[in-house]
Design an enzyme around this catalytic site. Structure first.
Site, PDB file in Angstrom:
ATOM      1  N   GLU A 133       0.875  -1.173   0.000  1.00  0.00           N
ATOM      2  CA  GLU A 133       0.000   0.000   0.000  1.00  0.00           C
ATOM      3  C   GLU A 133       0.909   1.218   0.000  1.00  0.00           C
ATOM      4  O   GLU A 133       1.222   1.800   1.026  1.00  0.00           O
ATOM      5  CB  GLU A 133      -0.915  -0.021   1.223  1.00  0.00           C
ATOM      6  CG  GLU A 133      -1.987   1.048   1.180  1.00  0.00           C
ATOM      7  CD  GLU A 133      -2.848   1.067   2.423  1.00  0.00           C
ATOM      8  OE1 GLU A 133      -3.750   1.912   2.485  1.00  0.00           O
ATOM      9  OE2 GLU A 133      -2.622   0.255   3.338  1.00  0.00           O
ATOM     10  N   ALA A 144      -2.587   8.151   6.698  1.00  0.00           N
ATOM     11  CA  ALA A 144      -1.571   7.923   7.728  1.00  0.00           C
ATOM     12  C   ALA A 144      -0.188   7.650   7.146  1.00  0.00           C
ATOM     13  O   ALA A 144       0.740   7.329   7.894  1.00  0.00           O
ATOM     14  CB  ALA A 144      -2.003   6.762   8.616  1.00  0.00           C
ATOM     15  N   HIS A 145      -0.028   7.762   5.825  1.00  0.00           N
ATOM     16  CA  HIS A 145       1.259   7.459   5.193  1.00  0.00           C
ATOM     17  C   HIS A 145       2.211   8.648   5.289  1.00  0.00           C
ATOM     18  O   HIS A 145       1.788   9.808   5.335  1.00  0.00           O
ATOM     19  CB  HIS A 145       1.042   7.072   3.729  1.00  0.00           C
ATOM     20  CG  HIS A 145       0.321   5.771   3.553  1.00  0.00           C
ATOM     21  ND1 HIS A 145       0.904   4.656   2.999  1.00  0.00           N
ATOM     22  CD2 HIS A 145      -0.934   5.393   3.889  1.00  0.00           C
ATOM     23  CE1 HIS A 145       0.038   3.668   2.980  1.00  0.00           C
ATOM     24  NE2 HIS A 145      -1.093   4.093   3.518  1.00  0.00           N
ATOM     25  N   ALA A 222      -9.456   8.240   2.207  1.00  0.00           N
ATOM     26  CA  ALA A 222      -8.222   8.688   1.551  1.00  0.00           C
ATOM     27  C   ALA A 222      -8.336   8.630   0.026  1.00  0.00           C
ATOM     28  O   ALA A 222      -7.456   8.130  -0.666  1.00  0.00           O
ATOM     29  CB  ALA A 222      -7.021   7.865   2.026  1.00  0.00           C
ATOM     30  N   ASP A 275      -8.053  -3.809   7.123  1.00  0.00           N
ATOM     31  CA  ASP A 275      -7.011  -2.783   7.237  1.00  0.00           C
ATOM     32  C   ASP A 275      -6.469  -2.777   8.661  1.00  0.00           C
ATOM     33  O   ASP A 275      -6.101  -1.729   9.213  1.00  0.00           O
ATOM     34  CB  ASP A 275      -7.551  -1.403   6.852  1.00  0.00           C
ATOM     35  CG  ASP A 275      -6.440  -0.388   6.582  1.00  0.00           C
ATOM     36  OD1 ASP A 275      -5.298  -0.807   6.329  1.00  0.00           O
ATOM     37  OD2 ASP A 275      -6.722   0.817   6.650  1.00  0.00           O
ATOM     38  N   GLY A 311      -5.313   2.751  10.112  1.00  0.00           N
ATOM     39  CA  GLY A 311      -5.726   1.355  10.105  1.00  0.00           C
ATOM     40  C   GLY A 311      -6.942   1.152  11.004  1.00  0.00           C
ATOM     41  O   GLY A 311      -7.678   2.089  11.315  1.00  0.00           O
TER      42      GLY A 311
END
Length: 385
Positions: A133, A144-145, A222, A275, A311
């Site tokens: 991902e 959250a990346h 997202a 997730d 997540g």
């Protein structure tokens, strides 16, 4: 020859000549880990009889970042052992460990470590490959990346990540430079491509499907959404029969009314996913996702320090139960966590109760929680009575 005969008051069947349906009562006969017969009625000589609940195919989760306190990308052999031997507690018999955004070289090293440790794992939930991902995601929809590691899917980057042969699913943003060529290359290598963490228009999402993309990662989360003059990823996911919207049905990521919309608009295409982050299956506290801290509150999903959802703490059997609680037909709810993801990932031997399929089964109680789970006909979790 190991044999097993299970009878149940209700069985989710996937006949070769029709849709998945509930059979009541029904039975499943297993020989050497494979389903040899499944049908209506209650033949004599059952090894196991399930007097309530539902006998379903083993659940298939295409997006598991972590569980039981372990983040899959750096869990090590001990962590992997715990996850694969305990996921049957949730009814999951096959999964894709998911590695979120990191530098390409870091992801490649994680893939090599995973390749080397997989043969050392004990019997447990099947590892179908790895879901990457990122890092080919949109800065505008990073969730959250870590934005510092987001990048374009260059041929060199894609080639590096394909080297181990472990990658089975890649989430990317199709509006990034080189993305359509990357989709064609990935699908040509047998990798499922999912549109996600994307600010794409509906037209750009359709172009991704033209290039071979077949999934959308956690619909509505997202990604560009539903606007009457500016339709985005979510709109195309709902109207494009080629695309399978992933849905995190913890009733926090997506509200109940919206979840009903997804099941109605994309009937037969929905893929239930968790997730799950390392906080899943754990008490409130601080855990890790992609090397950064997340906090599991008393209620709701784990969060980054800035309040971004990171997540979930969802179990896949719980997601099935939530779908049924929203009025989704039980056969359709189970299908979204079994046959649909199995077919999408190219594993028609999984996710169904039908002759010739692997004997991966789960007894879901009246509360839709896993009571007993079999993988290859072997009972690996027996929490029911």
């Amino acid at each position: 020859m190991a044999s097993l005969l299970i009878t149940a008051e209700r069985v989710i069947m996937t006949p070769a000549d029709g849709p998945t349906r509930v059979v009541s009562p029904g039975y499943v006969r297993v020989e050497d880990g494979v389903i040899t017969e499944a049908g209506e009625g209650v033949p004599s000589g059952a090894d196991v009889h399930l007097a309530d609940g539902l006998l379903a195919p083993g659940l298939v989760d295409l997006q598991v970042n972590g569980f039981f306190g372990h983040d899959m990308v750096d869990a090590g052999e001990t962590g992997w052992r715990e996850v694969v031997t305990r996921l049957p507690e949730t009814g999951v018999t096959s999964f894709l460990p998911t590695f979120i955004t990191a530098p390409v070289a870091t992801q490649a090293e994680a893939l090599r470590r995973t390749r080397d440790l997989l043969p050392k794992l004990p019997p447990g939930t099947r590892v179908l490959g790895v879901h990457l991902e990122g890092p080919f995601l949109s800065e505008k929809r990073k969730g959250a990346h870590n934005a510092a590691h987001l990048t374009d899917p260059t041929p060199e980057a894609v080639g590096t990540l394909l080297e181990t042969g472990l990658v089975k699913l890649v989430t990317l943003a199709p509006e990034r430079n080189g993305a359509l060529d990357a989709i064609r290359r990935l699908t040509g290598a047998g990798v499922l491509v999912s549109v996600g963490h994307s600010d794409a228009t509906a037209a750009q999402t359709a172009a991704a499907a033209d290039a071979g993309a077949r999934k959308v990662t956690h619909i509505f989360n997202a990604q560009s959404g539903v606007h009457h003059r500016d339709p985005g990823v979510a709109v195309q996911a709902l109207i494009d029969d080629r695309l399978h919207p992933g849905l995190i049905l913890d009733l926090h990521h997506v509200g109940p009314e919206t979840a009903r919309l997804v099941f109605r608009a994309a009937a037969g295409r929905v893929v239930l996913v968790t997730d799950a982050a390392s906080a899943a299956g754990m008490p409130p506290g601080t855990y890790e996702l992609g090397g950064e801290p997340i906090t599991m509150p008393e209620q709701g999903p784990p969060l980054r320090a800035d309040g971004t959802i990171a997540g979930s703490g969802l179990r896949l059997d719980e997601a099935v139960g939530n779908a049924i609680g929203l009025g989704v037909d039980p056969a359709a709810a189970v299908d979204a966590a079994t046959r649909v993801p199995a077919d999408l990932i190219g594993r028609p031997d999984l996710g169904r109760i039908a002759p010739g399929a692997a004997a991966d089964l789960v007894w879901l109680g009246p509360d839709h929680r896993a009571r007993t789970t079999w993988i290859n006909g072997q009972e690996l979790f027996g929490g029911g009575s």
